[in-house]
Design a protein around this motif. Structure first.
Motif, PDB file in Angstrom:
ATOM      1  N   ALA A 150       8.771  -2.579  -0.307  1.00 23.90           N
ATOM      2  CA  ALA A 150       8.395  -3.198   0.995  1.00 23.90           C
ATOM      3  C   ALA A 150       7.058  -2.703   1.295  1.00 23.90           C
ATOM      4  O   ALA A 150       6.469  -3.412   2.327  1.00 23.90           O
ATOM      5  N   ALA A 151       6.262  -1.616   0.644  1.00 27.48           N
ATOM      6  CA  ALA A 151       5.208  -1.498   0.883  1.00 27.48           C
ATOM      7  C   ALA A 151       3.945  -2.129   0.201  1.00 27.48           C
ATOM      8  O   ALA A 151       2.789  -1.843   0.433  1.00 27.48           O
ATOM      9  N   LEU A 152       4.542  -2.846  -0.730  1.00 24.75           N
ATOM     10  CA  LEU A 152       3.407  -3.828  -1.424  1.00 24.75           C
ATOM     11  C   LEU A 152       3.002  -4.857  -0.784  1.00 24.75           C
ATOM     12  O   LEU A 152       3.512  -5.632  -0.059  1.00 24.75           O
ATOM     13  N   THR A 153       1.693  -5.036  -0.726  1.00 24.90           N
ATOM     14  CA  THR A 153       0.934  -6.164   0.000  1.00 24.90           C
ATOM     15  C   THR A 153       0.452  -7.162  -1.026  1.00 24.90           C
ATOM     16  O   THR A 153      -0.137  -6.415  -1.911  1.00 24.90           O
ATOM     17  N   GLY A 154      -0.003  -8.391  -0.569  1.00 24.29           N
ATOM     18  CA  GLY A 154      -0.579  -9.175  -1.354  1.00 24.29           C
ATOM     19  C   GLY A 154       0.332  -9.858  -2.472  1.00 24.29           C
ATOM     20  O   GLY A 154       1.398 -10.012  -2.244  1.00 24.29           O
ATOM     21  N   THR A 155      -0.304 -10.288  -3.610  1.00 20.97           N
ATOM     22  CA  THR A 155       0.239 -11.080  -4.654  1.00 20.97           C
ATOM     23  C   THR A 155       0.103 -10.563  -5.799  1.00 20.97           C
ATOM     24  O   THR A 155      -1.057 -10.440  -6.212  1.00 20.97           O
ATOM     25  N   VAL A 156       1.219 -10.367  -6.514  1.00 20.92           N
ATOM     26  CA  VAL A 156       1.223  -9.609  -7.928  1.00 20.92           C
ATOM     27  C   VAL A 156       0.277 -10.493  -8.834  1.00 20.92           C
ATOM     28  O   VAL A 156       0.408 -11.681  -8.816  1.00 20.92           O
ATOM     29  N   GLY A 157      -0.533  -9.675  -9.466  1.00 15.79           N
ATOM     30  CA  GLY A 157      -1.531 -10.358 -10.423  1.00 15.79           C
ATOM     31  C   GLY A 157      -2.530 -11.011  -9.855  1.00 15.79           C
ATOM     32  O   GLY A 157      -3.549 -11.460 -10.916  1.00 15.79           O
ATOM     33  N   GLU A 158      -2.785 -10.965  -8.647  1.00 10.42           N
ATOM     34  CA  GLU A 158      -4.281 -11.602  -8.068  1.00 10.42           C
ATOM     35  C   GLU A 158      -4.704 -10.513  -7.201  1.00 10.42           C
ATOM     36  O   GLU A 158      -5.814 -10.242  -7.527  1.00 10.42           O
ATOM     37  N   LYS A 159      -4.077 -10.216  -6.051  1.00 11.92           N
ATOM     38  CA  LYS A 159      -4.636  -9.151  -5.271  1.00 11.92           C
ATOM     39  C   LYS A 159      -3.595  -8.322  -4.751  1.00 11.92           C
ATOM     40  O   LYS A 159      -2.692  -9.030  -3.849  1.00 11.92           O
ATOM     41  N   ALA A 160      -3.406  -7.060  -4.909  1.00 12.81           N
ATOM     42  CA  ALA A 160      -2.167  -6.363  -4.449  1.00 12.81           C
ATOM     43  C   ALA A 160      -2.727  -4.964  -4.238  1.00 12.81           C
ATOM     44  O   ALA A 160      -3.559  -4.221  -4.620  1.00 12.81           O
ATOM     45  N   ALA A 161      -1.978  -4.407  -3.338  1.00 11.55           N
ATOM     46  CA  ALA A 161      -2.430  -3.148  -2.680  1.00 11.55           C
ATOM     47  C   ALA A 161      -0.844  -2.395  -2.288  1.00 11.55           C
ATOM     48  O   ALA A 161      -0.057  -3.103  -1.642  1.00 11.55           O
ATOM     49  N   CYS A 162      -1.023  -1.186  -2.216  1.00  9.25           N
ATOM     50  CA  CYS A 162       0.142  -0.387  -1.440  1.00  9.25           C
ATOM     51  C   CYS A 162      -0.235   0.036  -0.129  1.00  9.25           C
ATOM     52  O   CYS A 162      -1.026   0.310   0.103  1.00  9.25           O
ATOM     53  N   GLY A 163       0.691  -0.560   0.671  1.00 11.00           N
ATOM     54  CA  GLY A 163       0.290  -0.495   2.165  1.00 11.00           C
ATOM     55  C   GLY A 163       0.542   1.002   2.705  1.00 11.00           C
ATOM     56  O   GLY A 163      -0.246   1.321   3.707  1.00 11.00           O
ATOM     57  N   ILE A 164       0.899   2.145   1.807  1.00 11.03           N
ATOM     58  CA  ILE A 164       1.178   3.281   2.256  1.00 11.03           C
ATOM     59  C   ILE A 164       0.561   4.309   0.953  1.00 11.03           C
ATOM     60  O   ILE A 164       1.185   5.269   0.790  1.00 11.03           O
ATOM     61  N   TYR A 165      -0.542   3.556   0.379  1.00 14.74           N
ATOM     62  CA  TYR A 165      -1.005   4.288  -0.627  1.00 14.74           C
ATOM     63  C   TYR A 165      -1.133   6.009  -0.502  1.00 14.74           C
ATOM     64  O   TYR A 165      -0.719   6.810  -1.310  1.00 14.74           O
ATOM     65  N   GLU A 166      -1.820   6.497   0.426  1.00 13.16           N
ATOM     66  CA  GLU A 166      -1.930   7.777   0.968  1.00 13.16           C
ATOM     67  C   GLU A 166      -0.693   8.515   1.032  1.00 13.16           C
ATOM     68  O   GLU A 166      -0.660   9.686   0.925  1.00 13.16           O
ATOM     69  N   TRP A 167       0.242   7.826   1.287  1.00 19.82           N
ATOM     70  CA  TRP A 167       1.741   8.369   1.800  1.00 19.82           C
ATOM     71  C   TRP A 167       2.757   8.211   0.784  1.00 19.82           C
ATOM     72  O   TRP A 167       3.846   8.335   1.009  1.00 19.82           O
ATOM     73  N   ARG A 168       2.499   7.422  -0.467  1.00 23.07           N
ATOM     74  CA  ARG A 168       3.473   7.054  -1.275  1.00 23.07           C
ATOM     75  C   ARG A 168       4.292   8.048  -1.835  1.00 23.07           C
ATOM     76  O   ARG A 168       3.482   9.330  -1.978  1.00 23.07           O
TER      77      ARG A 168
END
Length: 110
Positions: free
Chosen positions: A60-78
Motif C-alpha cells: 500500500a505504500a508503493l507509489t508509481g509504476t513498477v519498472g518505470e518510476k516507483a517509490a516508497c511513500g513511507i521510506y523514512e518510516w518503512r
C-alpha cells in the motif's frame, strides 16, 4: 537513468512481490515509525503491510509504476524487512525477474 541514480527509484519490484511481516512494536501506536493505516495485525506480535498478502502483491505504500518510476511513500518510516532488503541480492533479482526486469549486480553500493 543517470549513473548515480539508485536503481530502486525505477524499480519497485520488491514492493510488488513479497509479503512484509514485522513486529507490532514497529507501529507508530507502539512507539515505532510505521503508520497504522498501512498495516494490519496478523497476530498479537506481528503486523503486515497492507497489500502484500494480495495476489498480485503490491504494498500500500508503493507509489508509481513498477519498472518505470516507483517509490516508497513511507521510506523514512518503512518497517525493518524493507530496511534490510538489499538491491542486487537474490531476493531483489527474483522480484525483478517476476516483473520482467533484468537482474542487478550483487553488492551495489549507493
Amino acid at each position: 537513468m543517470s549513473e548515480s541514480a539508485h536503481p530502486c527509484l525505477t524499480c519497485g519490484a520488491c514492493c510488488a512481490s513479497f509479503r512484509v511481516d514485522f513486529s507490532v512494536h514497529e507501529m507508530q501506536e507502539m512507539g515505532g515509525t510505521v503508520p497504522g493505516g498501512l498495516a494490519v495485525e496478523v497476530t498479537e506480535s506481528t503486523c503486515r503491510m497492507r497489500g502484500t498478502d494480495h495476489v498480485p502483491a503490491r504494498c500500500a505504500a508503493l507509489t508509481g509504476t513498477v519498472g518505470e518510476k516507483a517509490a516508497c511513500g513511507i521510506y523514512e518510516w518503512r518497517p525493518s524487512p524493507c530496511r534490510e532488503f538489499e538491491a542486487g541480492d537474490h531476493a531483489c533479482n527474483k522480484a525483478r525477474t517476476r516483473h520482467g526486469l533484468p537482474p542487478l549486480a550483487e553488492g551495489l553500493v549507493f
